[in-house]
Design a protein around this motif. Structure first.
Motif, PDB file in Angstrom:
ATOM      1  N   TYR A 124      -4.186  -8.584 -11.198  1.00 50.49           N
ATOM      2  CA  TYR A 124      -4.817  -7.323 -10.789  1.00 50.49           C
ATOM      3  C   TYR A 124      -4.698  -7.140  -9.274  1.00 50.49           C
ATOM      4  O   TYR A 124      -5.680  -7.250  -8.547  1.00 50.49           O
ATOM      5  CB  TYR A 124      -6.285  -7.310 -11.224  1.00 50.49           C
ATOM      6  N   PRO A 125      -3.504  -6.840  -8.798  1.00 48.08           N
ATOM      7  CA  PRO A 125      -3.282  -6.785  -7.352  1.00 48.08           C
ATOM      8  C   PRO A 125      -4.017  -5.650  -6.625  1.00 48.08           C
ATOM      9  O   PRO A 125      -4.157  -5.706  -5.406  1.00 48.08           O
ATOM     10  CB  PRO A 125      -1.766  -6.609  -7.233  1.00 48.08           C
ATOM     11  N   ASN A 126      -4.510  -4.672  -7.356  1.00 46.63           N
ATOM     12  CA  ASN A 126      -5.216  -3.571  -6.708  1.00 46.63           C
ATOM     13  C   ASN A 126      -6.714  -3.601  -6.958  1.00 46.63           C
ATOM     14  O   ASN A 126      -7.407  -2.624  -6.706  1.00 46.63           O
ATOM     15  CB  ASN A 126      -4.609  -2.232  -7.144  1.00 46.63           C
ATOM     16  N   SER A 127      -7.221  -4.743  -7.431  1.00 45.68           N
ATOM     17  CA  SER A 127      -8.651  -4.902  -7.688  1.00 45.68           C
ATOM     18  C   SER A 127      -9.236  -5.923  -6.734  1.00 45.68           C
ATOM     19  O   SER A 127      -8.859  -7.091  -6.754  1.00 45.68           O
ATOM     20  CB  SER A 127      -8.890  -5.348  -9.132  1.00 45.68           C
ATOM     21  N   THR A 128     -10.179  -5.475  -5.919  1.00 46.32           N
ATOM     22  CA  THR A 128     -10.849  -6.375  -4.985  1.00 46.32           C
ATOM     23  C   THR A 128     -11.931  -7.159  -5.730  1.00 46.32           C
ATOM     24  O   THR A 128     -12.278  -6.836  -6.875  1.00 46.32           O
ATOM     25  CB  THR A 128     -11.497  -5.589  -3.836  1.00 46.32           C
ATOM     26  N   VAL A 129     -12.500  -8.141  -5.069  1.00 47.59           N
ATOM     27  CA  VAL A 129     -13.603  -8.901  -5.653  1.00 47.59           C
ATOM     28  C   VAL A 129     -14.759  -7.944  -5.960  1.00 47.59           C
ATOM     29  O   VAL A 129     -15.382  -8.027  -7.022  1.00 47.59           O
ATOM     30  CB  VAL A 129     -14.048 -10.045  -4.711  1.00 47.59           C
ATOM     31  N   ALA A 130     -15.025  -7.010  -5.052  1.00 47.01           N
ATOM     32  CA  ALA A 130     -16.097  -6.030  -5.288  1.00 47.01           C
ATOM     33  C   ALA A 130     -15.794  -5.179  -6.520  1.00 47.01           C
ATOM     34  O   ALA A 130     -16.695  -4.903  -7.324  1.00 47.01           O
ATOM     35  CB  ALA A 130     -16.289  -5.148  -4.055  1.00 47.01           C
ATOM     36  N   ASP A 131     -14.551  -4.752  -6.681  1.00 48.36           N
ATOM     37  CA  ASP A 131     -14.165  -3.971  -7.865  1.00 48.36           C
ATOM     38  C   ASP A 131     -14.403  -4.771  -9.146  1.00 48.36           C
ATOM     39  O   ASP A 131     -14.921  -4.246 -10.132  1.00 48.36           O
ATOM     40  CB  ASP A 131     -12.681  -3.588  -7.822  1.00 48.36           C
ATOM     41  N   ILE A 132     -14.018  -6.023  -9.135  1.00 44.57           N
ATOM     42  CA  ILE A 132     -14.164  -6.885 -10.308  1.00 44.57           C
ATOM     43  C   ILE A 132     -15.640  -7.115 -10.624  1.00 44.57           C
ATOM     44  O   ILE A 132     -16.065  -7.008 -11.786  1.00 44.57           O
ATOM     45  CB  ILE A 132     -13.412  -8.214 -10.109  1.00 44.57           C
ATOM     46  N   ASN A 133     -16.454  -7.387  -9.598  1.00 43.58           N
ATOM     47  CA  ASN A 133     -17.882  -7.585  -9.816  1.00 43.58           C
ATOM     48  C   ASN A 133     -18.539  -6.318 -10.360  1.00 43.58           C
ATOM     49  O   ASN A 133     -19.403  -6.381 -11.237  1.00 43.58           O
ATOM     50  CB  ASN A 133     -18.574  -8.034  -8.531  1.00 43.58           C
ATOM     51  N   LYS A 134     -18.129  -5.164  -9.859  1.00 45.55           N
ATOM     52  CA  LYS A 134     -18.666  -3.892 -10.339  1.00 45.55           C
ATOM     53  C   LYS A 134     -18.300  -3.683 -11.817  1.00 45.55           C
ATOM     54  O   LYS A 134     -19.142  -3.278 -12.622  1.00 45.55           O
ATOM     55  CB  LYS A 134     -18.116  -2.747  -9.490  1.00 45.55           C
ATOM     56  N   ALA A 135     -17.055  -3.964 -12.177  1.00 46.97           N
ATOM     57  CA  ALA A 135     -16.623  -3.823 -13.571  1.00 46.97           C
ATOM     58  C   ALA A 135     -17.395  -4.782 -14.484  1.00 46.97           C
ATOM     59  O   ALA A 135     -17.804  -4.394 -15.597  1.00 46.97           O
ATOM     60  CB  ALA A 135     -15.122  -4.074 -13.686  1.00 46.97           C
ATOM     61  N   LEU A 136     -17.616  -5.998 -14.035  1.00 43.22           N
ATOM     62  CA  LEU A 136     -18.376  -6.961 -14.841  1.00 43.22           C
ATOM     63  C   LEU A 136     -19.832  -6.528 -15.005  1.00 43.22           C
ATOM     64  O   LEU A 136     -20.429  -6.692 -16.071  1.00 43.22           O
ATOM     65  CB  LEU A 136     -18.293  -8.357 -14.219  1.00 43.22           C
TER      66      LEU A 136
END
Length: 150
Positions: A124-136
């Motif tokens: 997921y090269p366009n997903s930041t840690v913040a993006d991933i945490n938000k999705a979770l």
């Protein structure tokens, strides 16, 4: 030669430093303590996808491999300013380490030890840690909702 690889929003850095003779056991204990604490201050930086240290070559060298959001300057400055004692506890066991509190010297030390990445994959090269945490977080809320109506 580019030592920091950038793919989308994610960067990768790998560096190898020489461990001071006889320091590997203490370094190993420090690194195991870090793992046991689930990252401690490192996890609070909020931009790190993965960071790994490996003692190898008969306890003479330390490999540092990391994937992180954004720019290497911001990443390393975060380490230096927000977790200097942890950085010193690790690289203080390595030859020529200048300390975390002198950022330009720290940057030059790490980048001077960096090696080129020859192969790399990021799911997921366009997903930041913040993006991933938000999705979770959204997934957890959705799962709770489904459980309540189910």
């Amino acid at each position: 030669m580019t030592v920091v690889l950038k793919v989308g929003k994610i960067s990768a850095l790998t560096a190898i430093t020489k461990i001071v003779s006889g320091h590997a056991p203490a370094l190993r204990q420090t690194l195991q303590g870090l793992t046991a604490a689930n990252g401690g201050k490192i996890s609070s930086l909020g931009t790190i996808h993965i960071v790994r240290w490996v003692i190898f070559d008969d306890d003479t060298r330390l490999l540092f491999a990391t994937n992180f959001d954004g720019d290497v300057e911001d990443y390393m400055r975060d380490f230096a300013e927000r977790a200097p004692d942890g950085i010193d506890a690790i690289w203080g066991h390595c030859e020529g380490y200048p300390g975390a509190r002198d950022y330009p010297k720290l940057r030059d030390y790490i980048l001077g030890s960096a090696i080129e990445t020859t192969g790399y994959y990021c799911a997921y090269p366009n997903s930041t840690v913040a993006d991933i945490n938000k999705a979770l977080d959204w997934k957890a809320k959705f799962d709770t909702f489904l459980d309540q109506i189910g």
